[in-house]
Each structure stands twice: as structure tokens, then as C-alpha cells.
Design a protein around this motif. Structure first.
Motif, PDB file in Angstrom:
ATOM      1  N   HIS A  13       0.851  -1.205   0.000  1.00 41.99           N
ATOM      2  CA  HIS A  13       0.000   0.000   0.000  1.00 41.99           C
ATOM      3  C   HIS A  13       0.877   1.241   0.000  1.00 41.99           C
ATOM      4  O   HIS A  13       1.922   1.281   0.659  1.00 41.99           O
ATOM      5  CB  HIS A  13      -0.922   0.008   1.216  1.00 41.99           C
ATOM      6  CG  HIS A  13      -2.124   0.870   1.053  1.00 41.99           C
ATOM      7  ND1 HIS A  13      -2.076   2.262   1.063  1.00 41.99           N
ATOM      8  CD2 HIS A  13      -3.437   0.565   0.845  1.00 41.99           C
ATOM      9  CE1 HIS A  13      -3.284   2.747   0.890  1.00 41.99           C
ATOM     10  NE2 HIS A  13      -4.127   1.742   0.748  1.00 41.99           N
ATOM     11  N   GLU A  14       0.422   2.269  -0.728  1.00 40.11           N
ATOM     12  CA  GLU A  14       1.203   3.501  -0.847  1.00 40.11           C
ATOM     13  C   GLU A  14       1.316   4.245   0.478  1.00 40.11           C
ATOM     14  O   GLU A  14       2.296   4.943   0.725  1.00 40.11           O
ATOM     15  CB  GLU A  14       0.568   4.422  -1.898  1.00 40.11           C
ATOM     16  CG  GLU A  14       0.492   3.839  -3.300  1.00 40.11           C
ATOM     17  CD  GLU A  14      -0.650   2.854  -3.510  1.00 40.11           C
ATOM     18  OE1 GLU A  14      -0.724   2.287  -4.603  1.00 40.11           O
ATOM     19  OE2 GLU A  14      -1.458   2.658  -2.571  1.00 40.11           O
ATOM     20  N   SER A  15       0.321   4.100   1.334  1.00 39.43           N
ATOM     21  CA  SER A  15       0.289   4.846   2.589  1.00 39.43           C
ATOM     22  C   SER A  15       0.927   4.055   3.735  1.00 39.43           C
ATOM     23  O   SER A  15       0.448   2.966   4.089  1.00 39.43           O
ATOM     24  CB  SER A  15      -1.153   5.193   2.966  1.00 39.43           C
ATOM     25  OG  SER A  15      -1.219   5.692   4.290  1.00 39.43           O
ATOM     26  N   ALA A  38       5.427  -3.328   1.544  1.00 36.78           N
ATOM     27  CA  ALA A  38       5.969  -2.577   0.414  1.00 36.78           C
ATOM     28  C   ALA A  38       5.054  -1.406   0.091  1.00 36.78           C
ATOM     29  O   ALA A  38       3.837  -1.464   0.313  1.00 36.78           O
ATOM     30  CB  ALA A  38       6.116  -3.482  -0.808  1.00 36.78           C
ATOM     31  N   ALA A  39       5.635  -0.350  -0.449  1.00 34.34           N
ATOM     32  CA  ALA A  39       4.877   0.853  -0.777  1.00 34.34           C
ATOM     33  C   ALA A  39       4.357   0.845  -2.212  1.00 34.34           C
ATOM     34  O   ALA A  39       3.574   1.720  -2.595  1.00 34.34           O
ATOM     35  CB  ALA A  39       5.740   2.096  -0.551  1.00 34.34           C
ATOM     36  N   LEU A  45       7.215  -6.809  -5.840  1.00 33.12           N
ATOM     37  CA  LEU A  45       7.590  -7.863  -6.768  1.00 33.12           C
ATOM     38  C   LEU A  45       9.101  -8.036  -6.871  1.00 33.12           C
ATOM     39  O   LEU A  45       9.590  -9.142  -7.076  1.00 33.12           O
ATOM     40  CB  LEU A  45       6.991  -7.575  -8.152  1.00 33.12           C
ATOM     41  CG  LEU A  45       5.461  -7.668  -8.220  1.00 33.12           C
ATOM     42  CD1 LEU A  45       4.954  -7.125  -9.546  1.00 33.12           C
ATOM     43  CD2 LEU A  45       5.001  -9.100  -8.023  1.00 33.12           C
ATOM     44  N   SER A  46       9.834  -6.942  -6.713  1.00 36.02           N
ATOM     45  CA  SER A  46      11.292  -7.034  -6.792  1.00 36.02           C
ATOM     46  C   SER A  46      11.880  -7.782  -5.602  1.00 36.02           C
ATOM     47  O   SER A  46      12.992  -8.295  -5.681  1.00 36.02           O
ATOM     48  CB  SER A  46      11.914  -5.635  -6.859  1.00 36.02           C
ATOM     49  OG  SER A  46      11.725  -4.938  -5.627  1.00 36.02           O
ATOM     50  N   ALA A  62      -1.978  -0.879  -6.669  1.00 36.49           N
ATOM     51  CA  ALA A  62      -0.884  -1.820  -6.472  1.00 36.49           C
ATOM     52  C   ALA A  62      -1.342  -3.256  -6.710  1.00 36.49           C
ATOM     53  O   ALA A  62      -0.636  -4.059  -7.321  1.00 36.49           O
ATOM     54  CB  ALA A  62      -0.320  -1.677  -5.055  1.00 36.49           C
ATOM     55  N   GLY A  63      -2.534  -3.576  -6.235  1.00 36.49           N
ATOM     56  CA  GLY A  63      -3.049  -4.925  -6.418  1.00 36.49           C
ATOM     57  C   GLY A  63      -3.237  -5.284  -7.876  1.00 36.49           C
ATOM     58  O   GLY A  63      -2.904  -6.404  -8.303  1.00 36.49           O
ATOM     59  N   ALA A  64      -3.766  -4.345  -8.666  1.00 37.29           N
ATOM     60  CA  ALA A  64      -3.957  -4.598 -10.092  1.00 37.29           C
ATOM     61  C   ALA A  64      -2.624  -4.856 -10.778  1.00 37.29           C
ATOM     62  O   ALA A  64      -2.505  -5.733 -11.648  1.00 37.29           O
ATOM     63  CB  ALA A  64      -4.668  -3.412 -10.740  1.00 37.29           C
TER      64      ALA A  64
END
Length: 214
Positions: A13-15, A38-39, A45-46, A62-64
Motif C-alpha cells: 500500500h502507498e500509505s 511494500a509501498a 515484486l522485486s 498496487a493490487g492490479a
């Protein structure tokens, strides 16, 4: 997976506030374990290595991206988490391959239930969101004119070109575009085309056009 085994939950999630809040909720259950945080989808994925994620909680963007780039069988057990889901964005998420939809207003018990469900390969849609989806089946269909205009949007035509092709005023064309964006819960013309494609709305418009003779 046995009922007694711990379920690892990765967070994307970005937050950071949302990630920390979700992590705190997960830690209230002795059967759930917080995995990686992860943001962004790229960061998540990395960092994948020898351990495949068991359940992923992710924001819709992010999920998409995770679902698009991680084409595995079976698909990742991913739950989209958002402040709120409109009907079309919910349908789009499910069409992308998400197993769960959960709003941030969910209580701890519901989050735990959602995680357990998708870990077993079962779909979990928050009741409030499921109700919106059911209601939308009858209330958010595009009109015949909107279907025609949607096809023009998919062909990349400008509002002026659409007005000329449909024999309507520029103002009317803009009004139709605005109505389509609202019904599809899209923020832009491009997003409207993407959502319409993923959710089958575009195919309905194509079929309607074919029945009408093009």
C-alpha cells in the motif's frame, strides 16, 4: 493449508499509515503473521524470492499491478483494500483476479475472516460492497446512446469528433462522457475504457451496436 498453520500476510500500500494499521490488526490474531511490507507493486515484486506470498493485502492500483505482472497458477490470494469501493471499481478489481474486497472501515474480525477465506481459495467480498454490486446490476447500465459514445471513446475520438459522428452538440457529447465516467467510477476517459473492457461493459456495447446494425 491446515487450519492450525499460520497465514503469512504481505502488505502492499502507498500509505505507511494504512500499512501500519493493517499490520496492527493482523497481529491481534495468533493465526496470522505479518510478512513483507511494500509501498508499491514494483517494490513488492522485486523482493519476491523463495517464499511465495500466502495472502496479499493491497491498494487497488498496487493490487492490479501485482495481478497483472505475477501470472501464476493458482493466482495470488489477493485482497484489495480501499477507503471505499464504487460498484464499477469493485467489479474491475474482481475482474482483474482479486479474491477479496475490503474497505478500511472493516473491523478486525472481518479482516481476519477475509484473510482466512482467501487463503483457502475462497472469495470474500465485504457485505457492504457486495450489496452495492447487487444494486448496481439494475442501476448502472449504460443507455444505448452512452454505449455508442463508449465505442467512440475506445477508438480514441475527441469530444468534437464524437459530436460530429453522432450528430449531437459538443456540449451534449461532453455530458455523455461525464455520465459514462460517473457510471464506471472512472476518473478519466482512458480509465473508463480500461474499466469497461475489464468488466464486460464494452462487450455489451459492441453487441448492442451489432444488433442495431453497426
Amino acid at each position: 493449508m491446515s487450519e492450525s498453520a499460520s497465514i503469512v500476510v504481505d502488505l502492499v500500500h502507498e500509505s505507511p499509515v494504512v500499512r501500519h494499521g493493517l499490520a496492527a490488526m493482523i497481529r491481534t490474531s495468533s493465526q496470522l503473521v505479518v510478512g513483507r511490507e511494500a509501498a508499491s507493486a514494483a517494490e513488492f515484486l522485486s523482493g519476491l524470492s523463495d517464499r511465495d506470498p500466502v495472502v496479499i493485502l493491497a491498494s487497488p492500483p498496487a493490487g492490479a499491478e501485482v495481478l497483472r505482472r505475477q501470472r501464476t497458477e493458482p493466482a495470488p490470494a489477493l485482497i484489495l483494500v480501499a477507503a471505499a469501493f464504487a460498484a464499477m471499481s469493485a467489479r474491475s478489481g474482481l475482474a482483474d483476479g482479486a479474491l477479496g474486497l475490503l474497505e478500511l472501515s472493516a473491523e478486525v474480525d472481518e479482516l481476519i475472516c477475509a484473510v482466512r477465506s482467501v487463503a483457502r481459495g475462497q472469495r470474500y467480498v465485504m457485505p457492504k460492497v457486495a450489496s452495492q454490486l447487487a444494486q448496481a446490476c439494475d442501476t448502472e447500465e449504460l443507455t444505448p446512446r452512452e454505449n455508442t459514445l463508449l465505442l467512440h471513446l475506445c477508438e480514441g475520438h475527441s469530444n468534437k469528433e464524437i459530436a460530429q459522428r453522432m450528430g449531437i452538440t459538443l456540449g451534449t457529447a461532453k455530458a455523455y462522457v461525464k455520465a459514462i465516467l460517473a457510471k464506471l467510477s472512472a476518473k478519466s476517459r482512458t480509465e473508463a475504457v480500461v474499466i469497461a473492457t475489464r468488466t464486460g461493459v464494452l462487450q455489451k456495447a459492441v453487441s448492442a451496436s451489432e444488433r442495431a446494425g453497426g
